[in-house]
Write an enzyme that holds these catalytic residues in place. Structure first.
Site, PDB file in Angstrom:
ATOM      1  N   GLY A  12       0.719  -1.212   0.059  1.00 40.76           N
ATOM      2  CA  GLY A  12       0.133  -0.141  -0.014  1.00 40.76           C
ATOM      3  C   GLY A  12       0.870   1.410  -0.024  1.00 40.76           C
ATOM      4  CG  LEU A  55      -0.834   1.599  -3.768  1.00 40.40           C
ATOM      5  CD1 LEU A  55      -2.131   1.171  -4.462  1.00 40.40           C
ATOM      6  CD2 LEU A  55       0.110   0.240  -3.815  1.00 40.40           C
ATOM      7  CG  HIS A  56       5.179   4.955  -4.695  1.00 38.16           C
ATOM      8  ND1 HIS A  56       5.846   4.233  -5.681  1.00 38.16           N
ATOM      9  CD2 HIS A  56       5.615   4.570  -3.508  1.00 38.16           C
ATOM     10  CE1 HIS A  56       6.432   3.429  -5.207  1.00 38.16           C
ATOM     11  NE2 HIS A  56       6.563   3.552  -3.810  1.00 38.16           N
ATOM     12  CD  GLU A  57       3.268   7.390 -11.907  1.00 44.55           C
ATOM     13  OE1 GLU A  57       2.462   7.851 -11.195  1.00 44.55           O
ATOM     14  OE2 GLU A  57       3.095   6.832 -12.979  1.00 44.55           O
ATOM     15  N   GLY A  58       5.812   4.437  -8.874  1.00 47.05           N
ATOM     16  CA  GLY A  58       6.282   2.914  -8.768  1.00 47.05           C
ATOM     17  C   GLY A  58       5.442   1.735  -9.046  1.00 47.05           C
ATOM     18  CG  HIS A  59       3.495   0.771  -5.369  1.00 51.52           C
ATOM     19  ND1 HIS A  59       3.510   1.755  -4.550  1.00 51.52           N
ATOM     20  CD2 HIS A  59       3.715  -0.477  -4.618  1.00 51.52           C
ATOM     21  CE1 HIS A  59       4.095   1.315  -3.469  1.00 51.52           C
ATOM     22  NE2 HIS A  59       4.411   0.182  -3.548  1.00 51.52           N
ATOM     23  N   GLY A  75       9.300  -4.516  -8.335  1.00 47.81           N
ATOM     24  CA  GLY A  75      10.122  -3.429  -8.636  1.00 47.81           C
ATOM     25  C   GLY A  75      11.521  -3.705  -8.562  1.00 47.81           C
ATOM     26  CD  GLN A  76      16.869  -4.371 -10.816  1.00 48.36           C
ATOM     27  OE1 GLN A  76      16.127  -5.355 -10.929  1.00 48.36           O
ATOM     28  NE2 GLN A  76      17.863  -4.123 -10.318  1.00 48.36           N
ATOM     29  CB  SER A 119       5.901   3.405   0.614  1.00 46.67           C
ATOM     30  OG  SER A 119       5.225   2.803  -0.345  1.00 46.67           O
TER      31      SER A 119
END
Ligand code: PAF
Length: 286
Positions: free
Chosen positions: A28, A30-34, A144-145, A183
């Protein structure tokens, strides 16, 4: 978009999902990466599941489990906007019923770097991801890397336990100044945030050195270390240059693809970031 809060509901909704199923597990906030993971899953799969669960077993005592940002309504709106079909957001008791004692550990890979700084962390991650895979039965899992070692741990467990899930690593998403999205960035004060830009700056400098032919492991690590250490608020946990496959620390001249990674604290935020230094195609790996 459907929302399941129990394992039973999730299993029933998953069973009715058509085609190739993609999963984006998250905690949760959540941001642009998620969002980039969800978008990729949406593009590549027929059905998309997102999970939102702040997993207590991957936080060591004294870490930020209680303070970790929780924003249920905003997160659901983001999932909806990204075209997620099903969100699984269970309470803790649902994922760890009383008496559950089984854990998953991938062994040595989980004891170095992040694992050395955060004992037990990767066992917590491996256990919850295995459970989420078992409940949602995805064909593909998107990670994500930025959490490069976590990605390796998850690839390993999917392979070793023959889970039949293709684990897909997605690029790091950065703010304009270069700070990798996390986050935990919400913990940063303005001053800490400015100083934290030294992390990506240091990585870029080392990348430029690498592209210019610099291959000495300690010189490459040193470039990153120097840049971050110049920030008065920085407390460096580690700067590592390790073999991209085994994570064994590099020594002397680097002849194979290597992961240059950093963990550093700025105030309450412990930030991680990395870049892969690749041996140019055609030169072969030693
Ligand atoms: O990367 C994360 O957000 C978490 O570690 C994960 C993979 C969702 C497991 O809790």
């Amino acid at each position: 978009m459907q929302v399941a809060r129990t394992v039973q509901e999730c299993r029933a909704l998953r069973a009715a999902m058509p085609g190739v199923v993609g999963l984006t597990p998250t905690m949760g906030a959540l941001h642009e990466g998620h969002r980039s993971l969800m978008r990729r899953a949406r593009e590549e799969c027929d059905s998309v599941i997102a999970t939102i669960f702040v997993n207590p077993t991957q936080f060591a005592p004294g870490e930020d489990y209680t303070a970790y940002p929780r924003r249920e309504q905003e997160d659901l709106a983001i999932c909806e906007a990204e075209g997620v079909d099903l969100v699984f957001m269970p309470p803790v008791e649902e994922m760890y019923p009383e008496g559950a004692t089984t854990t998953v550990s991938v062994g040595e890979l989980s004891t170095i770097l992040e694992g050395a700084s955060r004992p037990g962390h990767f066992d917590g991650v491996a256990t919850i991801v295995t459970k989420l895979f078992a409940i949602t039965r995805p064909d593909r899992g998107y990670f994500g890397q930025k959490d490069a070692q976590q990605l390796m741990v998850i690839r390993r467990l999917a392979r070793d336990l023959q889970l039949g899930v293709e684990v897909i690593g997605c690029p790091i998403i950065r703010e304009e100044g270069g700070l990798a999205l996390s986050s935990r960035n919400v913990y940063l004060t303005d001053e800490e945030r400015t100083q934290a830009l030294a992390i990506s700056r240091g990585l870029r400098k080392a990348e430029a050195g690498w592209l210019g032919g610099l291959r000495d492991a300690s010189a490459l690590r040193g470039m990153v270390h120097e840049e971050i250490a110049a920030q008065p608020l920085a407390r460096i946990d580690y700067v590592s240059l390790a073999d991209a496959e085994s994570l064994a620390e590099c020594d002397g001249r680097v002849t194979r693809d290597a992961l240059l990674s950093v963990a550093a604290r700025f105030g309450k935020a412990r930030l991680i970031d990395n870049t892969v230094l690749r041996i140019p195609a055609g030169l072969g790996q030693g």
